[in-house]
Write an enzyme that holds these catalytic residues in place. Structure first.
Site, PDB file in Angstrom:
ATOM      1  N   SER A 171       0.814  -1.218   0.000  1.00 42.30           N
ATOM      2  CA  SER A 171       0.000   0.000   0.000  1.00 42.30           C
ATOM      3  C   SER A 171       0.850   1.271   0.000  1.00 42.30           C
ATOM      4  CB  SER A 171      -0.936   0.024   1.216  1.00 42.30           C
ATOM      5  OG  SER A 171      -1.825  -1.064   1.201  1.00 42.30           O
ATOM      6  N   ASN A 230      -3.179   2.705   7.048  1.00 37.67           N
ATOM      7  CA  ASN A 230      -2.354   3.228   5.966  1.00 37.67           C
ATOM      8  C   ASN A 230      -3.278   3.618   4.828  1.00 37.67           C
ATOM      9  OD1 ASN A 230      -0.568   3.876   3.965  1.00 37.67           O
ATOM     10  ND2 ASN A 230       0.016   1.755   3.528  1.00 37.67           N
ATOM     11  N   HIS A 270      -6.298  -2.134   9.129  1.00 41.81           N
ATOM     12  CA  HIS A 270      -5.640  -3.434   8.958  1.00 41.81           C
ATOM     13  C   HIS A 270      -5.890  -4.342  10.164  1.00 41.81           C
ATOM     14  CE1 HIS A 270      -2.975  -2.617   5.403  1.00 41.81           C
ATOM     15  NE2 HIS A 270      -3.280  -1.377   5.744  1.00 41.81           N
ATOM     16  N   GLY A 322      -2.923   3.669  -4.291  1.00 39.82           N
ATOM     17  CA  GLY A 322      -3.529   4.424  -5.378  1.00 39.82           C
ATOM     18  C   GLY A 322      -4.860   5.055  -5.040  1.00 39.82           C
ATOM     19  N   GLY A 327      -4.451  -1.880  -0.691  1.00 40.77           N
ATOM     20  CA  GLY A 327      -3.655  -1.600  -1.875  1.00 40.77           C
ATOM     21  C   GLY A 327      -3.429  -0.112  -2.042  1.00 40.77           C
ATOM     22  N   GLY A 385      -4.713   7.220   2.387  1.00 39.96           N
ATOM     23  CA  GLY A 385      -4.764   8.641   2.088  1.00 39.96           C
ATOM     24  C   GLY A 385      -6.060   9.058   1.436  1.00 39.96           C
ATOM     25  N   PHE A 386      -6.961   8.081   1.194  1.00 36.32           N
ATOM     26  CA  PHE A 386      -8.278   8.346   0.625  1.00 36.32           C
ATOM     27  C   PHE A 386      -9.338   7.773   1.558  1.00 36.32           C
ATOM     28  CE2 PHE A 386      -5.349   8.391  -2.892  1.00 36.32           C
ATOM     29  CZ  PHE A 386      -5.812   9.398  -3.727  1.00 36.32           C
ATOM     30  N   CYS A 424      -9.301  -1.656   3.887  1.00 35.80           N
ATOM     31  CA  CYS A 424      -8.512  -0.551   3.324  1.00 35.80           C
ATOM     32  C   CYS A 424      -8.988  -0.189   1.929  1.00 35.80           C
ATOM     33  CB  CYS A 424      -7.025  -0.928   3.367  1.00 35.80           C
ATOM     34  SG  CYS A 424      -6.463  -1.254   5.037  1.00 35.80           S
ATOM     35  N   PHE A 425      -8.192  -0.497   0.891  1.00 36.87           N
ATOM     36  CA  PHE A 425      -8.632  -0.217  -0.465  1.00 36.87           C
ATOM     37  C   PHE A 425      -9.953  -0.946  -0.739  1.00 36.87           C
ATOM     38  CE2 PHE A 425      -7.802  -0.066  -5.188  1.00 36.87           C
ATOM     39  CZ  PHE A 425      -7.630   1.306  -5.272  1.00 36.87           C
ATOM     40  N   GLN A 474     -12.842   1.127   0.317  1.00 35.98           N
ATOM     41  CA  GLN A 474     -13.141   2.184  -0.654  1.00 35.98           C
ATOM     42  C   GLN A 474     -13.836   1.608  -1.891  1.00 35.98           C
ATOM     43  OE1 GLN A 474      -9.170   3.716  -1.130  1.00 35.98           O
ATOM     44  NE2 GLN A 474      -9.042   4.261   1.045  1.00 35.98           N
ATOM     45  N   GLU A 520      -5.270  -7.447  10.391  1.00 39.45           N
ATOM     46  CA  GLU A 520      -4.366  -8.603  10.457  1.00 39.45           C
ATOM     47  C   GLU A 520      -3.256  -8.407  11.481  1.00 39.45           C
ATOM     48  OE1 GLU A 520      -2.136  -5.718   8.499  1.00 39.45           O
ATOM     49  OE2 GLU A 520      -4.152  -6.374   7.932  1.00 39.45           O
TER      50      GLU A 520
END
Length: 380
Positions: A55, A306, A354, A238, A236, A308-309, A264-265, A268, A356
């Site tokens: 990520s 972790n 996260h 981006g 992930g 940023g979006f 996380c990703f 989103q 995990e």
């Protein structure tokens, strides 16, 4: 260009932000130049897991903890097969590692993998600047023939921005693979790799789940070819606004009402699949000490982040979506950012952090059990 870490302690290095602010220090790790998005991580420990988290692809990580490298590097804790950060910024690197599990120093590992870093930086001042001005593009330059500041700044401003970046296929596996269940196999899960960390399928395997890790390019047909009891969408890098293919696959899973879990990703992606928007945070959440409330139970968890979006979903009401009613299940107590989503009419949920626990803490491990419960309920 790289050089031995033993000779880098006195090599000058400069960090240049896209707004023109500079920080001078010494080379740490490889010598040369690198570019990415400047972000800061507030974790006191777990630097090896941070460095190897996919990520962090195309990000230059500033560590707010002043002493980094004390426990060296081992071969058991990496979350992937390589370091993914574009650059590394520390204040006081350890001169010698001291841990019974250490097999080499952190700076030697950075040199071996060609990761350009800088030490001797006032990371407190840098972090405060990023908090006030936001995450931004950055370059690290080191070596005897440093360019002038105008040239360095021009290079930084030519680097690609994180907003609009489609990165998951750059970090995901190209071939499917299987992580077998530990003990008796109870379920099969198809996991879409958007930048998955190694500990994530291991946590599922501990619960009797055989995990089929699929590339980010996997189709709905690929997912159901493994006859899954549940589907998982990983973390992930981006901008989620670019992730049209994973969103399409997730909608296919939601249409079939297969138990679904995203982190996380993946959170989103679920947000977009339900019709919510996403947006870029000013400086994001990164570290292993972020407070989140599970609104289902009222429990407050200290979690690893972790991102940023974030998902733009209403906190104060249940929303109608193409797949039934949805609500925000978790929220960050620092800034009220959406940290989880939950569908009320079918078995699907996600969180923005996260669970995990790599690296730590373990407060959110119950989410894997919640996923198991969804699959048990579907089977019943």
């Amino acid at each position: 260009m790289t050089t031995s870490t033993r000779g880098t302690a006195k090599i000058p290095a400069v960090l240049v932000l896209e707004d023109g602010r500079t920080f001078r220090g010494r080379a740490y790790g490889a010598v040369g130049e690198t570019f990415g998005e400047a972000v800061f991580s507030t974790g006191m420990t777990g630097y090896q897991e941070t460095l190897t988290d996919p990520s962090y692809h195309r990000q230059v990580v500033v560590m707010t903890a002043p002493h980094i490298g004390n426990t060296g590097v081992n071969d058991e804790d990496p979350e992937s097969g390589r370091i993914w950060v574009s650059g590394y910024v520390v204040r006081d690197p350890a001169r010698l590692p001291s841990n019974w599990r250490s097999v080499r120093s952190l700076d030697d590992e950075l040199v071996a993998q060609g990761v350009v870093g800088i030490s001797g930086v006032d990371t407190r001042a840098l972090t405060r600047h990023l908090r006030e001005s936001g995450a931004m593009r950055v370059g690290i330059f080191s070596g005897d023939a440093l360019p002038d500041e105008g040239t360095m700044l021009a290079k930084v401003r030519q680097a690609p921005e994180m907003q609009g970046a489609d990165l998951s296929t750059q970090v995901a596996t190209e071939e499917s693979y299987v992580v077998p269940a530990i003990g008796t196999k109870k379920f099969t899960v198809a996991a879409i790799d958007l930048g998955i960390k190694g500990m994530t399928p291991h946590r599922m395997a501990e619960r009797g789940i055989e995990v089929h890790v699929l590339p980010a390019t996997a189709t709905v047909e690929d997912v159901y070819a493994v006859n899954p009891d549940g589907v998982f969408f990983s973390n992930g890098p981006g901008d989620p606004a670019t992730a049209d293919h994973p969103v399409s696959v997730m909608r296919g899973v939601l249409e079939r009402k297969t138990p679904l879990f995203g982190i996380c990703f993946g959170n989103q992606i679920l947000g977009r699949a339900l019709g919510f928007g996403t947006f870029k945070l000013k400086y994001g959440h990164r570290g292993i000490n972020q407070p989140v409330q599970d609104r289902t139970t009222g429990k407050v968890e200290v979690t690893a982040h972790n991102h940023g979006f974030a998902v733009d979903a209403p906190l104060d009401k249940v929303s109608d979506t193409p797949f039934g009613r949805a609500e925000v299940s978790h929220v960050c107590l620092n800034d009220n950012v959406v940290e989880g989503l939950h569908l009320l009419d079918q078995p699907a949920f996600s969180v923005q952090y996260h669970p995990e626990a790599a690296a730590g803490p373990h407060d959110a491990a119950y989410l894997f059990d919640r996923f198991v419960s969804l699959m048990e309920g579907q089977r019943a």
